[in-house]
Design a protein around this motif. Structure first.
Motif, PDB file in Angstrom:
ATOM      1  N   GLN A  63       8.173  11.484 -15.915  1.00 48.41           N
ATOM      2  CA  GLN A  63       7.447  10.413 -15.228  1.00 48.41           C
ATOM      3  C   GLN A  63       8.371   9.226 -14.947  1.00 48.41           C
ATOM      4  O   GLN A  63       8.341   8.644 -13.853  1.00 48.41           O
ATOM      5  N   PHE A  64       9.171   8.869 -15.939  1.00 47.21           N
ATOM      6  CA  PHE A  64      10.083   7.734 -15.784  1.00 47.21           C
ATOM      7  C   PHE A  64      11.082   7.991 -14.661  1.00 47.21           C
ATOM      8  O   PHE A  64      11.278   7.135 -13.782  1.00 47.21           O
ATOM      9  N   ASP A  65      11.692   9.162 -14.686  1.00 44.19           N
ATOM     10  CA  ASP A  65      12.653   9.487 -13.630  1.00 44.19           C
ATOM     11  C   ASP A  65      11.983   9.451 -12.253  1.00 44.19           C
ATOM     12  O   ASP A  65      12.573   8.988 -11.274  1.00 44.19           O
ATOM     13  N   ALA A  66      10.743   9.934 -12.190  1.00 43.87           N
ATOM     14  CA  ALA A  66      10.037   9.991 -10.909  1.00 43.87           C
ATOM     15  C   ALA A  66       9.718   8.600 -10.386  1.00 43.87           C
ATOM     16  O   ALA A  66       9.936   8.305  -9.206  1.00 43.87           O
ATOM     17  N   VAL A  67       9.196   7.717 -11.231  1.00 41.20           N
ATOM     18  CA  VAL A  67       8.825   6.400 -10.743  1.00 41.20           C
ATOM     19  C   VAL A  67      10.066   5.577 -10.397  1.00 41.20           C
ATOM     20  O   VAL A  67      10.070   4.814  -9.423  1.00 41.20           O
ATOM     21  N   VAL A  68      11.135   5.750 -11.170  1.00 40.08           N
ATOM     22  CA  VAL A  68      12.376   5.039 -10.843  1.00 40.08           C
ATOM     23  C   VAL A  68      12.937   5.548  -9.521  1.00 40.08           C
ATOM     24  O   VAL A  68      13.336   4.755  -8.652  1.00 40.08           O
ATOM     25  N   GLU A  69      12.963   6.853  -9.341  1.00 40.97           N
ATOM     26  CA  GLU A  69      13.451   7.396  -8.065  1.00 40.97           C
ATOM     27  C   GLU A  69      12.586   6.912  -6.907  1.00 40.97           C
ATOM     28  O   GLU A  69      13.107   6.554  -5.836  1.00 40.97           O
ATOM     29  N   SER A  70      11.281   6.894  -7.099  1.00 42.17           N
ATOM     30  CA  SER A  70      10.381   6.443  -6.043  1.00 42.17           C
ATOM     31  C   SER A  70      10.664   4.991  -5.677  1.00 42.17           C
ATOM     32  O   SER A  70      10.744   4.631  -4.489  1.00 42.17           O
TER      33      SER A  70
ATOM     34  N   THR B  15       0.836  -1.208   0.000  1.00 35.67           N
ATOM     35  CA  THR B  15       0.000   0.000   0.000  1.00 35.67           C
ATOM     36  C   THR B  15       0.867   1.253   0.000  1.00 35.67           C
ATOM     37  O   THR B  15       0.613   2.212  -0.734  1.00 35.67           O
ATOM     38  N   ASP B  16       1.914   1.234   0.810  1.00 33.27           N
ATOM     39  CA  ASP B  16       2.825   2.376   0.886  1.00 33.27           C
ATOM     40  C   ASP B  16       3.582   2.553  -0.431  1.00 33.27           C
ATOM     41  O   ASP B  16       3.695   3.662  -0.970  1.00 33.27           O
ATOM     42  N   LEU B  17       4.089   1.466  -0.974  1.00 28.66           N
ATOM     43  CA  LEU B  17       4.843   1.525  -2.233  1.00 28.66           C
ATOM     44  C   LEU B  17       3.982   2.071  -3.368  1.00 28.66           C
ATOM     45  O   LEU B  17       4.403   2.976  -4.113  1.00 28.66           O
ATOM     46  N   LEU B  18       2.781   1.545  -3.508  1.00 30.66           N
ATOM     47  CA  LEU B  18       1.911   1.969  -4.599  1.00 30.66           C
ATOM     48  C   LEU B  18       1.488   3.424  -4.442  1.00 30.66           C
ATOM     49  O   LEU B  18       1.397   4.167  -5.430  1.00 30.66           O
ATOM     50  N   ARG B  19       1.224   3.845  -3.217  1.00 32.78           N
ATOM     51  CA  ARG B  19       0.856   5.243  -2.976  1.00 32.78           C
ATOM     52  C   ARG B  19       1.980   6.174  -3.394  1.00 32.78           C
ATOM     53  O   ARG B  19       1.750   7.184  -4.072  1.00 32.78           O
ATOM     54  N   ARG B  20       3.190   5.854  -2.988  1.00 29.61           N
ATOM     55  CA  ARG B  20       4.331   6.703  -3.314  1.00 29.61           C
ATOM     56  C   ARG B  20       4.574   6.754  -4.827  1.00 29.61           C
ATOM     57  O   ARG B  20       4.849   7.816  -5.389  1.00 29.61           O
ATOM     58  N   SER B  21       4.475   5.614  -5.481  1.00 28.80           N
ATOM     59  CA  SER B  21       4.696   5.580  -6.932  1.00 28.80           C
ATOM     60  C   SER B  21       3.644   6.400  -7.666  1.00 28.80           C
ATOM     61  O   SER B  21       3.969   7.179  -8.578  1.00 28.80           O
ATOM     62  N   ALA B  22       2.386   6.233  -7.282  1.00 29.05           N
ATOM     63  CA  ALA B  22       1.311   6.975  -7.940  1.00 29.05           C
ATOM     64  C   ALA B  22       1.472   8.474  -7.724  1.00 29.05           C
ATOM     65  O   ALA B  22       1.260   9.270  -8.657  1.00 29.05           O
ATOM     66  N   GLN B  23       1.859   8.872  -6.536  1.00 27.84           N
ATOM     67  CA  GLN B  23       2.039  10.290  -6.256  1.00 27.84           C
ATOM     68  C   GLN B  23       3.211  10.851  -7.049  1.00 27.84           C
ATOM     69  O   GLN B  23       3.136  11.961  -7.595  1.00 27.84           O
TER      70      GLN B  23
END
Length: 205
Positions: free
Chosen positions: A92-99, A72-80
């Motif tokens: 978007q790619f940089d953000a999801v990879v960093e997350s 739940t925590d992982l998915l929330r952070r990735s979506a945000q």
């Protein structure tokens, strides 16, 4: 390169878990799921075995509860992270990879148990957990496919490249140490370069 660390998806303080789940996490890390007894978890949590069962009726329910909170925590952070990045596929790619990297660095133990104890999940919960993991992977897949369509990523195998990127990020949980030679931001910057190479990033001129 140092990246900003503001924004709630980037913020990691101490892990706040209910005492039984915190105790289960510690025990699973030390002994593995099958090597851990309910009595050991109860003792670490400062509870009797009946007291532990009052909160969680089985060792399996402890594992499932821990993994549900983790995903739940992982998915929330990735979506945000993706939402804040806007519409550009590279951002978007940089953000999801960093997350993903930050999560597997700063929630390393939870992520490690989630990866190594998949085999220990009961059949009734395993599809739910795999569904969470699939949802996370699809976030990466869709961004890479968008980048290929727009011409900024030139990989001939978008889904394979997306899986490789996600696997690289997940693997961080097996080796990252807070007191390591490089700081988190520097490691993230280097791994972002690796991730961009995997998808064949081609900057616009």
């Amino acid at each position: 390169m140092t990246r900003p660390t503001t924004g709630s998806w980037r913020d990691y303080g101490a892990v706040h878990l209910p005492a039984p789940l915190r105790a289960a996490l510690e025990a699973f890390m030390e002994h593995g799921y099958h090597g851990t007894s309910v009595r050991d978890i109860a003792s670490r949590a400062g509870l009797s075995v009946p007291g532990l069962y009052h909160h969680y009726p089985s060792k399996q329910s402890l594992l499932q509860g821990l993994l549900e909170l983790t995903m739940t925590d992982l998915l929330r952070r990735s979506a945000q992270a993706i939402e804040e990045a806007g519409d550009d596929p590279v951002t978007q790619f940089d953000a999801v990879v960093e997350s993903l990297l930050r999560f597997h660095m700063f929630r390393r133990e939870q992520a490690f148990v989630g990866s190594t104890e998949l085999r220990s999940l009961d059949d009734d919960y395993r599809p739910t957990y795999i569904g969470h993991r699939t949802r996370q992977q699809r976030m990466v897949d869709e961004i890479v496919l968008s980048g290929v369509r727009s011409g900024v990523f030139v990989t001939v195998d978008p889904k394979g490249a997306a899986r490789a990127v996600a696997s690289m990020c997940v693997g961080v949980s097996t080796w990252y140490r807070v007191d390591g030679e490089l700081g988190a931001d520097e490691l993230i910057a280097r791994n972002l370069d690796y991730a961009r190479a995997i998808v064949g990033y081609r900057p616009s001129r």
